[in-house]
Motif scaffolding. Structure first.
Motif, short mmCIF file in Angstrom:
data_model
loop_
_atom_site.label_atom_id
_atom_site.label_comp_id
_atom_site.label_asym_id
_atom_site.label_seq_id
_atom_site.Cartn_x
_atom_site.Cartn_y
_atom_site.Cartn_z
N ILE A 181 0.85 -1.21 0.12
CA ILE A 181 -0.19 -0.19 -0.06
C ILE A 181 0.83 1.12 0.09
O ILE A 181 0.71 2.18 -0.79
CB ILE A 181 -0.90 -0.04 1.16
CG1 ILE A 181 -1.96 -1.10 0.99
CG2 ILE A 181 -1.57 1.36 1.34
CD1 ILE A 181 -2.74 -1.41 2.30
N LEU A 206 0.92 3.99 -2.96
CA LEU A 206 0.45 5.29 -2.85
C LEU A 206 1.46 6.35 -2.57
O LEU A 206 1.38 7.32 -2.08
CB LEU A 206 -0.45 5.27 -1.77
CG LEU A 206 -1.74 4.45 -1.85
CD1 LEU A 206 -2.58 4.45 -0.57
CD2 LEU A 206 -2.58 5.15 -2.92
N TYR A 215 -5.12 3.86 -5.11
CA TYR A 215 -4.40 2.37 -4.77
C TYR A 215 -4.89 1.60 -5.86
O TYR A 215 -4.35 0.77 -6.61
CB TYR A 215 -4.62 1.83 -3.37
CG TYR A 215 -4.35 0.67 -2.97
CD1 TYR A 215 -2.93 0.08 -2.88
CD2 TYR A 215 -5.40 -0.44 -3.43
CE1 TYR A 215 -2.65 -1.25 -2.78
CE2 TYR A 215 -4.97 -1.81 -3.15
CZ TYR A 215 -3.67 -2.07 -2.81
OH TYR A 215 -3.20 -3.35 -2.67
#
Length: 122
Positions: free
Chosen positions: A17, A21, A118
């Motif tokens: 993640i 991001l 995402y």
């Protein structure tokens, strides 16, 4: 009694993640654990840190622990797990000083926006 366990699977997802991001946290100072035995009915995860006094006393920088409440978190979809981890990561300020960003910054709208980014990175 609550028991705590290391969660390398969650740490891997947090790393993914963060990379997708472009969250610039020092991941070496974020640990992920799972807890079992919580009586909480609605909490999926929590973010913890150590106080500035403990940091100063031990002469260490701030560290954060993302705790997954297994009884609740394990039941939700992968999409909701990702949103939950985004939410917890957003609480950690860029300064990484030991404080937290509040829910005026970390809310459904801001988490959904990050989640959309995402999902579009695939």
């Amino acid at each position: 009694m609550i028991k705590y366990y290391k969660a390398p699977d969650i740490e891997n997802l947090v790393r993914e993640i963060s990379n997708k991001l472009d969250i610039r946290h020092d991941l070496s100072r974020i640990a992920c654990i799972k807890s079992a035995g919580s009586k909480s009915k609605h909490t999926l995860a929590r973010c913890h840190t150590i106080s500035k006094a403990v940091q100063a006393g031990l002469d260490i920088k701030a560290h954060y622990v993302i705790e997954i409440i297994s009884e609740n978190f394990d039941k939700i979809s992968l999409d909701d797990k990702v949103k939950t981890l985004i939410h917890e990561l957003m609480h950690i300020p860029k300064a990484f000083g030991g404080g937290f960003k509040g829910h005026s910054y970390v809310n459904k709208r801001s988490v959904d926006k990050m989640y959309d980014q995402y999902k579009s990175s695939f």
